[in-house]
Design a protein around this motif. Structure first.
Motif, PDB file in Angstrom:
ATOM      1  N   LEU A 160       0.859  -1.179   0.000  1.00 15.56           N
ATOM      2  CA  LEU A 160       0.000   0.000   0.000  1.00 15.56           C
ATOM      3  C   LEU A 160       0.894   1.227   0.000  1.00 15.56           C
ATOM      4  CD1 LEU A 160      -2.959   1.088   0.431  1.00 15.56           C
ATOM      5  CD2 LEU A 160      -2.432   1.044   2.868  1.00 15.56           C
ATOM      6  N   CYS A 161       0.658   2.165  -0.907  1.00 18.98           N
ATOM      7  CA  CYS A 161       1.501   3.351  -0.970  1.00 18.98           C
ATOM      8  C   CYS A 161       0.655   4.579  -1.248  1.00 18.98           C
ATOM      9  CB  CYS A 161       2.576   3.194  -2.044  1.00 18.98           C
ATOM     10  SG  CYS A 161       1.937   2.850  -3.685  1.00 18.98           S
ATOM     11  N   GLY A 162       1.173   5.718  -0.814  1.00 17.81           N
ATOM     12  CA  GLY A 162       0.481   6.957  -1.116  1.00 17.81           C
ATOM     13  C   GLY A 162       0.722   8.057  -0.120  1.00 17.81           C
ATOM     14  N   ASP A 163      -0.006   9.141  -0.321  1.00 19.86           N
ATOM     15  CA  ASP A 163      -0.015  10.293   0.577  1.00 19.86           C
ATOM     16  C   ASP A 163      -1.167  10.061   1.542  1.00 19.86           C
ATOM     17  OD1 ASP A 163      -0.417  12.692   1.864  1.00 19.86           O
ATOM     18  OD2 ASP A 163      -0.759  13.860   0.043  1.00 19.86           O
ATOM     19  N   PHE A 164      -0.852   9.664   2.764  1.00 20.58           N
ATOM     20  CA  PHE A 164      -1.888   9.284   3.717  1.00 20.58           C
ATOM     21  C   PHE A 164      -2.443  10.470   4.507  1.00 20.58           C
ATOM     22  CE2 PHE A 164       0.268   5.419   2.758  1.00 20.58           C
ATOM     23  CZ  PHE A 164      -0.740   4.486   2.735  1.00 20.58           C
ATOM     24  N   ASN A 165      -1.761  11.617   4.466  1.00 17.67           N
ATOM     25  CA  ASN A 165      -2.165  12.782   5.251  1.00 17.67           C
ATOM     26  C   ASN A 165      -2.273  12.449   6.731  1.00 17.67           C
ATOM     27  OD1 ASN A 165      -2.287  14.835   3.289  1.00 17.67           O
ATOM     28  ND2 ASN A 165      -4.229  14.037   2.553  1.00 17.67           N
ATOM     29  N   MET A 166      -1.471  11.498   7.189  1.00 18.01           N
ATOM     30  CA  MET A 166      -1.443  11.086   8.594  1.00 18.01           C
ATOM     31  C   MET A 166      -0.033  10.632   8.933  1.00 18.01           C
ATOM     32  SD  MET A 166      -4.853   8.770   9.059  1.00 18.01           S
ATOM     33  CE  MET A 166      -5.095   8.194   7.397  1.00 18.01           C
ATOM     34  N   ILE A 167       0.293  10.734  10.209  1.00 14.87           N
ATOM     35  CA  ILE A 167       1.539  10.181  10.704  1.00 14.87           C
ATOM     36  C   ILE A 167       1.211   9.205  11.819  1.00 14.87           C
ATOM     37  CG2 ILE A 167       2.880  12.226  10.090  1.00 14.87           C
ATOM     38  CD1 ILE A 167       2.880  12.963  13.079  1.00 14.87           C
ATOM     39  N   TYR A 168       2.137   8.286  12.115  1.00 20.72           N
ATOM     40  CA  TYR A 168       1.910   7.367  13.227  1.00 20.72           C
ATOM     41  C   TYR A 168       3.038   7.395  14.248  1.00 20.72           C
ATOM     42  CZ  TYR A 168       4.977   3.908  10.976  1.00 20.72           C
ATOM     43  OH  TYR A 168       6.038   3.254  10.421  1.00 20.72           O
ATOM     44  N   ARG A 193       3.320  19.679  17.483  1.00 19.39           N
ATOM     45  CA  ARG A 193       1.860  19.770  17.361  1.00 19.39           C
ATOM     46  C   ARG A 193       1.360  18.456  16.758  1.00 19.39           C
ATOM     47  NH1 ARG A 193       3.249  25.144  15.263  1.00 19.39           N
ATOM     48  NH2 ARG A 193       3.147  24.127  13.250  1.00 19.39           N
ATOM     49  N   LEU A 194       1.044  17.522  17.633  1.00 25.46           N
ATOM     50  CA  LEU A 194       0.693  16.167  17.210  1.00 25.46           C
ATOM     51  C   LEU A 194      -0.769  15.863  17.518  1.00 25.46           C
ATOM     52  CD1 LEU A 194       3.832  14.405  18.688  1.00 25.46           C
ATOM     53  CD2 LEU A 194       3.467  15.063  16.306  1.00 25.46           C
ATOM     54  N   ASP A 195      -1.413  15.198  16.607  1.00 30.23           N
ATOM     55  CA  ASP A 195      -2.760  14.680  16.838  1.00 30.23           C
ATOM     56  C   ASP A 195      -2.592  13.219  17.265  1.00 30.23           C
ATOM     57  OD1 ASP A 195      -5.330  13.679  16.776  1.00 30.23           O
ATOM     58  OD2 ASP A 195      -5.839  14.584  14.840  1.00 30.23           O
ATOM     59  N   ARG A 196      -2.411  13.011  18.542  1.00 33.61           N
ATOM     60  CA  ARG A 196      -2.106  11.670  19.054  1.00 33.61           C
ATOM     61  C   ARG A 196      -3.252  10.689  18.838  1.00 33.61           C
ATOM     62  NH1 ARG A 196       2.856  11.522  21.022  1.00 33.61           N
ATOM     63  NH2 ARG A 196       3.739  13.442  21.823  1.00 33.61           N
ATOM     64  N   ARG A 197      -4.476  11.162  18.857  1.00 32.38           N
ATOM     65  CA  ARG A 197      -5.618  10.271  18.603  1.00 32.38           C
ATOM     66  C   ARG A 197      -5.543   9.725  17.173  1.00 32.38           C
ATOM     67  NH1 ARG A 197     -11.176  12.747  19.806  1.00 32.38           N
ATOM     68  NH2 ARG A 197     -10.541  12.245  21.917  1.00 32.38           N
ATOM     69  N   CYS A 198      -5.267  10.608  16.231  1.00 31.81           N
ATOM     70  CA  CYS A 198      -5.145  10.183  14.835  1.00 31.81           C
ATOM     71  C   CYS A 198      -3.934   9.264  14.663  1.00 31.81           C
ATOM     72  CB  CYS A 198      -5.025  11.401  13.931  1.00 31.81           C
ATOM     73  SG  CYS A 198      -5.046  11.005  12.187  1.00 31.81           S
ATOM     74  N   ARG A 248      -4.914   5.847  15.855  1.00 34.09           N
ATOM     75  CA  ARG A 248      -5.795   5.205  14.867  1.00 34.09           C
ATOM     76  C   ARG A 248      -4.990   4.646  13.703  1.00 34.09           C
ATOM     77  NH1 ARG A 248      -9.128   9.917  14.331  1.00 34.09           N
ATOM     78  NH2 ARG A 248     -10.391   9.977  16.172  1.00 34.09           N
ATOM     79  N   PHE A 249      -4.043   5.430  13.200  1.00 30.27           N
ATOM     80  CA  PHE A 249      -3.236   4.994  12.066  1.00 30.27           C
ATOM     81  C   PHE A 249      -2.391   3.784  12.466  1.00 30.27           C
ATOM     82  CE2 PHE A 249      -0.096   6.615   8.568  1.00 30.27           C
ATOM     83  CZ  PHE A 249      -0.598   5.674   7.690  1.00 30.27           C
ATOM     84  N   ARG A 250      -1.789   3.829  13.652  1.00 31.78           N
ATOM     85  CA  ARG A 250      -0.975   2.696  14.122  1.00 31.78           C
ATOM     86  C   ARG A 250      -1.855   1.459  14.317  1.00 31.78           C
ATOM     87  NH1 ARG A 250       3.802   0.957  13.243  1.00 31.78           N
ATOM     88  NH2 ARG A 250       3.476  -1.123  13.932  1.00 31.78           N
ATOM     89  N   ALA A 251      -3.053   1.644  14.856  1.00 32.90           N
ATOM     90  CA  ALA A 251      -3.975   0.513  15.036  1.00 32.90           C
ATOM     91  C   ALA A 251      -4.357  -0.086  13.683  1.00 32.90           C
ATOM     92  CB  ALA A 251      -5.228   0.961  15.793  1.00 32.90           C
ATOM     93  N   PHE A 252      -4.552   0.766  12.673  1.00 33.40           N
ATOM     94  CA  PHE A 252      -4.839   0.268  11.327  1.00 33.40           C
ATOM     95  C   PHE A 252      -3.673  -0.571  10.806  1.00 33.40           C
ATOM     96  CE2 PHE A 252      -3.581   1.087   6.907  1.00 33.40           C
ATOM     97  CZ  PHE A 252      -4.523   0.292   6.260  1.00 33.40           C
ATOM     98  N   LEU A 253      -2.450  -0.054  10.943  1.00 31.10           N
ATOM     99  CA  LEU A 253      -1.273  -0.783  10.452  1.00 31.10           C
ATOM    100  C   LEU A 253      -1.136  -2.129  11.144  1.00 31.10           C
ATOM    101  CD1 LEU A 253       1.287   2.155  10.270  1.00 31.10           C
ATOM    102  CD2 LEU A 253       0.092   1.059   8.362  1.00 31.10           C
ATOM    103  N   ASP A 254      -1.399  -2.166  12.453  1.00 29.47           N
ATOM    104  CA  ASP A 254      -1.337  -3.432  13.192  1.00 29.47           C
ATOM    105  C   ASP A 254      -2.421  -4.399  12.722  1.00 29.47           C
ATOM    106  OD1 ASP A 254       0.858  -2.576  14.628  1.00 29.47           O
ATOM    107  OD2 ASP A 254      -0.303  -2.019  16.410  1.00 29.47           O
TER     108      ASP A 254
END
Length: 186
Positions: A57-65, A74-79, A82-88
């Protein structure tokens, strides 16, 4: 050659998914609104669960984990969770990027990424992912080279989802108890 364009049944985010049937590769562009990001990750997980075999899977995800994927605090830790949970849940690992820490120059963040399943990594062990320079975009293009001759020892990797795989503990126990040759150098 890209084939088999796959579009979500009810897309709420701007973008589409494509895949290369021979290797299971997919391209994505992530949304910007928080609720759309949740739906986007759910949609990607649905695609992942419906596509057996090796997957990339590749692309511009507009998210960091990870916090280090952004140049400020300035981090959106909730997002990020979520992204890390998706990857897992999708059992995906990020491919190591050579040449650049950040892929988006507007705010110095790493938004453009490639992830792959263990099956894809096993099928393509000699890949190299490089960041290229550009003067026409604030995102740097990524170049994935396949079948590159290895030049250095591979890095150790551990992914939390491995603990959930059947037989994981047995493989670790067998490997740790194996006899190492006397002339083995690190």
């Amino acid at each position: 050659m890209w084939t088999n364009v796959v579009s979500p049944s009810q897309p709420r985010w701007q973008g589409r998914l494509c895949h290369k049937s021979a290797s299971g590769s997919r391209w994505s562009t992530g949304p910007q609104a928080d609720q759309d990001k949740v739906e986007f990750l759910e949609e990607l997980l649905h695609f992942r669960n419906s596509a057996a075999g090796p997957w990339m899977l590749c692309g511009d995800f507009n998210m960091i984990y990870r916090a280090e994927d952004k140049s400020n605090d300035r981090l959106d830790r909730r997002c990020m969770r979520r992204f890390r949970a998706f990857l897992d849940a999708a059992e995906l690992e990020e491919l190591h990027l050579i040449g650049r820490r950040f892929t988006w120059s507007a705010t110095l963040e790493r938004l453009d990424r490639l992830f792959a399943s263990a099956g894809w990594l096993e099928a393509h062990p000699n890949h190299v992912l490089r960041a290229l320079s550009t003067d026409c975009s604030d995102h740097c293009p990524l170049l994935l080279s396949m079948n590159v001759l290895p030049w250095a020892k591979k890095r150790f990797r551990f992914e939390p989802y491995w603990l959930k795989l059947p037989g994981f503990l047995e493989v670790v126990a067998t490997t740790w108890s194996a006899v190492t040759p006397q002339n083995f150098l690190f």
